[in-house]
Design an enzyme around this catalytic site. Structure first.
Site, PDB file in Angstrom:
ATOM      1  N   ARG A  63       0.821  -1.212   0.000  1.00  0.00           N
ATOM      2  CA  ARG A  63       0.000   0.000   0.000  1.00  0.00           C
ATOM      3  C   ARG A  63       0.847   1.251   0.000  1.00  0.00           C
ATOM      4  NH1 ARG A  63      -4.237  -0.234   4.347  1.00  0.00           N
ATOM      5  NH2 ARG A  63      -5.205  -1.359   2.644  1.00  0.00           N
ATOM      6  N   TYR A  64       1.898   1.217   0.795  1.00  0.00           N
ATOM      7  CA  TYR A  64       2.740   2.406   0.964  1.00  0.00           C
ATOM      8  C   TYR A  64       3.994   2.281   0.107  1.00  0.00           C
ATOM      9  CZ  TYR A  64      -0.079   3.029   5.197  1.00  0.00           C
ATOM     10  OH  TYR A  64      -1.111   3.191   6.077  1.00  0.00           O
TER      11      TYR A  64
ATOM     12  N   ARG B  22       7.519  -0.019   1.473  1.00  0.00           N
ATOM     13  CA  ARG B  22       7.361  -1.020   2.528  1.00  0.00           C
ATOM     14  C   ARG B  22       6.113  -1.856   2.322  1.00  0.00           C
ATOM     15  NH1 ARG B  22       5.759   3.869   4.211  1.00  0.00           N
ATOM     16  NH2 ARG B  22       4.348   4.180   5.965  1.00  0.00           N
TER      17      ARG B  22
ATOM     18  N   CYS C 227      -3.951 -16.981  15.306  1.00  0.00           N
ATOM     19  CA  CYS C 227      -3.306 -16.402  16.479  1.00  0.00           C
ATOM     20  C   CYS C 227      -3.519 -17.329  17.661  1.00  0.00           C
ATOM     21  CB  CYS C 227      -3.923 -15.046  16.810  1.00  0.00           C
ATOM     22  SG  CYS C 227      -3.478 -13.804  15.590  1.00  0.00           S
TER      23      CYS C 227
ATOM     24  N   CYS D 104      -8.911 -12.155  19.320  1.00  0.00           N
ATOM     25  CA  CYS D 104      -9.483 -10.931  19.884  1.00  0.00           C
ATOM     26  C   CYS D 104     -10.818 -10.643  19.202  1.00  0.00           C
ATOM     27  CB  CYS D 104      -8.538  -9.762  19.626  1.00  0.00           C
ATOM     28  SG  CYS D 104      -6.823 -10.124  20.014  1.00  0.00           S
TER      29      CYS D 104
ATOM     30  N   CYS E 155     -10.847  -8.104  16.269  1.00  0.00           N
ATOM     31  CA  CYS E 155      -9.783  -8.266  15.272  1.00  0.00           C
ATOM     32  C   CYS E 155     -10.148  -7.648  13.928  1.00  0.00           C
ATOM     33  CB  CYS E 155      -9.474  -9.739  15.065  1.00  0.00           C
ATOM     34  SG  CYS E 155      -8.192  -9.992  13.822  1.00  0.00           S
TER      35      CYS E 155
ATOM     36  N   ARG F 181      -8.661  -8.418  11.209  1.00  0.00           N
ATOM     37  CA  ARG F 181      -8.496  -9.417  10.151  1.00  0.00           C
ATOM     38  C   ARG F 181      -9.328 -10.663  10.420  1.00  0.00           C
ATOM     39  NH1 ARG F 181      -2.730  -7.914  10.146  1.00  0.00           N
ATOM     40  NH2 ARG F 181      -2.755  -5.964   8.986  1.00  0.00           N
TER      41      ARG F 181
ATOM     42  N   ASP G  45     -11.267  -0.782  14.462  1.00  0.00           N
ATOM     43  CA  ASP G  45     -11.697  -0.798  13.066  1.00  0.00           C
ATOM     44  C   ASP G  45     -13.166  -1.180  12.959  1.00  0.00           C
ATOM     45  OD1 ASP G  45      -9.322   0.009  11.850  1.00  0.00           O
ATOM     46  OD2 ASP G  45      -8.472  -1.994  12.061  1.00  0.00           O
TER      47      ASP G  45
ATOM     48  N   ASP H 174      -7.174   4.167  11.023  1.00  0.00           N
ATOM     49  CA  ASP H 174      -6.846   3.529   9.753  1.00  0.00           C
ATOM     50  C   ASP H 174      -8.011   3.826   8.816  1.00  0.00           C
ATOM     51  OD1 ASP H 174      -5.018   2.141   8.215  1.00  0.00           O
ATOM     52  OD2 ASP H 174      -4.835   0.498   9.658  1.00  0.00           O
TER      53      ASP H 174
ATOM     54  N   LYS I 125      -2.928   4.701   7.322  1.00  0.00           N
ATOM     55  CA  LYS I 125      -2.864   5.172   8.702  1.00  0.00           C
ATOM     56  C   LYS I 125      -2.836   6.701   8.751  1.00  0.00           C
ATOM     57  CE  LYS I 125      -0.390   1.156  10.488  1.00  0.00           C
ATOM     58  NZ  LYS I 125      -0.264   0.336   9.234  1.00  0.00           N
TER      59      LYS I 125
HETATM   60  C1  PLP Z   1       0.643  -0.590   9.115  1.00  0.00           C
HETATM   61  C2  PLP Z   1       1.031  -0.971   7.780  1.00  0.00           C
HETATM   62  C3  PLP Z   1       2.366  -0.852   7.377  1.00  0.00           C
HETATM   63  C4  PLP Z   1       3.456  -0.301   8.270  1.00  0.00           C
HETATM   64  O1  PLP Z   1       3.204   1.056   8.546  1.00  0.00           O
HETATM   65  P1  PLP Z   1       4.233   1.924   9.439  1.00  0.00           P
HETATM   66  O2  PLP Z   1       3.512   3.206   9.674  1.00  0.00           O
HETATM   67  O3  PLP Z   1       5.490   2.074   8.636  1.00  0.00           O
HETATM   68  O4  PLP Z   1       4.464   1.156  10.705  1.00  0.00           O
HETATM   69  C5  PLP Z   1       2.680  -1.218   6.087  1.00  0.00           C
HETATM   70  N1  PLP Z   1       1.731  -1.673   5.242  1.00  0.00           N
HETATM   71  C6  PLP Z   1       0.430  -1.769   5.592  1.00  0.00           C
HETATM   72  C7  PLP Z   1      -0.557  -2.235   4.611  1.00  0.00           C
HETATM   73  C8  PLP Z   1       0.043  -1.437   6.881  1.00  0.00           C
HETATM   74  O5  PLP Z   1      -1.233  -1.559   7.249  1.00  0.00           O
HETATM   75  S1  SF4 Z   2      -6.194  -8.520  16.707  1.00  0.00           S
HETATM   76 FE1  SF4 Z   2      -6.484 -10.273  15.317  1.00  0.00          FE
HETATM   77  S2  SF4 Z   2      -4.463 -10.574  14.357  1.00  0.00           S
HETATM   78 FE2  SF4 Z   2      -4.158  -9.321  16.219  1.00  0.00          FE
HETATM   79  S3  SF4 Z   2      -3.725 -10.800  17.864  1.00  0.00           S
HETATM   80 FE3  SF4 Z   2      -5.922 -10.400  17.919  1.00  0.00          FE
HETATM   81  S4  SF4 Z   2      -6.818 -12.055  16.667  1.00  0.00           S
HETATM   82 FE4  SF4 Z   2      -4.630 -11.947  16.157  1.00  0.00          FE
END
Ligand code: PLP
Ligand code: SF4
Length: 400
Positions: free
Chosen positions: A127-128, A131, A140, A144, A147, A149, A309, A346, A353
């Site tokens: 996305r960015y 990185r 996990c 949670c 979560c 995801r 989220d 987010d 972010k």
């Molecule tokens: C959070 C995240 C990162 C890392 O972001 P930083 O601000 O550099 O910690 C990279 N890619 C994605 C898709 C993310 O959600």
């Molecule tokens: S928020 Fe989701 S990915 Fe993160 S520790 Fe909890 S269950 Fe795992």
């Protein structure tokens, strides 16, 4: 996707490991007495199983399981208040009827638009610039309720598919501008050490342009015995520079956690803390101050506080934006600067972010329109005006 992973030995069900279904058994259990894999097999996976060890467990509808599984390690269950359903650890991990109520806004399974930004055939979210997020695991140790995801972490089977991971590493190796790789999931530490060794080794060997290799893991907190000298040797060998752990309440910081955090630090890894701002758990200035001070005490730098989220079944945890700004104000200036994390929203659909910062300094137009002035307010509410900061000095060029 969905993300497809190799099964760690921990995920292979064992008929011989029994769950700790009575309070006496749970009280007598020493998490350090056996391997993390064994403890992983003892996880509670139905709310009825927790009724033997906790009082006032809510009798949620079975339909909860259609949306999101339950998993709680015995260590985590030991940290839960036996009687209080509002215990900040119980709230994070035990399901409630709120998950089924319909909020007044859309909730999504991929609220952050990660699938859209996933490179086809891989589990890399790019996305960015420079990185990537590499989702290596789809489970996990403890799940949670909030979560982000959910779409991937509670799948009953961690299906084996090395190809997806291979293709992800191919992508990272082929794109030389990628200088930062963040392993997440799920939890990368659900893998066995040798598999993690392979993945990290492949990234280091095939992508020497990656300057920063980091990992997000909540297993350090949910199952601290996962941190072993062998694991730390793997992290050190592949120069993992940063491990971010996820803690939402000071009750999660125990002597065992501190001890294992120290082991990771001794492997030369910088450690950060991520926190989700959760109603009823940590939407309180005193709780946050205590959490972040305890965090820097163990040498773990608070990094991000995320708003919850808008994922399905998590709306009851959402802390309103204005309240998050108040919480930030309760930290900045009041506790050590290094203990103050950046607060983040987010953005819906993959905007990324976004920092949320109360306004302490603002530039205003002068009434006569000739320029601007800068009005400042400190953490305690005192103000000062700095007109000099509104000026744009044109420096004369030196003539000689
Ligand atoms: C959070 C995240 C990162 C890392 O972001 P930083 O601000 O550099 O910690 C990279 N890619 C994605 C898709 C993310 O959600
Ligand atoms: S928020 Fe989701 S990915 Fe993160 S520790 Fe909890 S269950 Fe795992």
């Amino acid at each position: 996707m969905p993300a497809i992973i190799d099964i760690a030995p921990a995920q292979v069900a064992s008929a011989t490991t029994t769950k700790l279904l009575t309070r006496a058994e749970l009280d007598a259990y020493d998490p350090e007495s056996e391997s993390w894999q064994k403890q992983f097999q003892r996880r509670y996976t139905h709310h009825s199983e927790l009724k033997g060890v906790l009082n006032q467990v809510e009798d949620v509808n079975e339909t909860v399981y259609n949306k999101f599984a339950i998993a709680v390690t015995p260590y985590m269950a030991q940290l839960m208040d036996r009687d209080d359903p509002k215990c900040p650890i119980r709230l994070q991990y035990l399901p409630s009827f709120h998950e089924e109520t319909k909020p007044g806004f859309a909730t999504l399974l991929d609220e952050l638009g990660e699938e859209r930004d996933t490179i086809p055939g891989t589990s890399v979210v790019h996305r960015y610039p420079r990185r990537v997020l590499f989702l290596v695991s789809n489970t996990c140790a403890t799940l949670c309720r909030f979560c982000t995801r959910k779409r991937m972490v509670s799948q009953p089977t961690g299906s084996v598919h090395k190809d997806e991971i291979e293709r992800s590493i191919d992508y990272i190796a082929a794109n030389k501008e990628i200088d930062d790789v963040l392993l997440s999931g799920g939890d990368p530490l659900t893998f066995a050490d040798d598999r993690l060794d392979e993945i990290l080794g492949a990234i280091r060997r095939r992508a020497p342009h990656v300057r920063f290799l980091r990992m997000g893991s909540r297993m350090v907190v949910q199952l601290p015995t996962r941190i072993t000298p062998e694991l730390c040797a793997v992290l050190e060998k592949h120069r993992v520079q940063m491990v971010n752990i996820h803690i939402n309440h000071p009750k999660e910081i125990t002597p065992l956690l501190r001890q294992r955090v120290k082991m990771i630090q001794k492997a030369g890894v910088m450690m950060g803390l991520q926190t989700v701002c959760l109603k009823g758990v940590n939407d309180d200035v005193q709780v946050m101050r205590e959490l972040f001070m305890q965090s820097i005490e163990m040498g773990v730098r608070p990094y991000y506080v995320y708003s919850t989220d808008m994922v399905e079944g998590a709306h009851h945890f959402i802390v309103p934006h204005h309240r998050m700004l108040q919480l930030y104000e309760g930290l900045r200036g009041w506790i050590s600067g290094p203990a103050v994390p950046t607060f983040i929203v987010d953005g819906l659909g993959g905007l990324g972010k976004l920092p949320i910062i109360p306004q302490y300094v603002k530039e205003e137009l002068l009434p006569d329109g000739t320029g601007t002035t800068v009005k400042c307010r400190n953490y305690a509410g005192k103000t000062v005006e700095m007109p000099g900061l509104g000026l744009d000095f044109a420096l004369p060029t030196q003539s000689n």
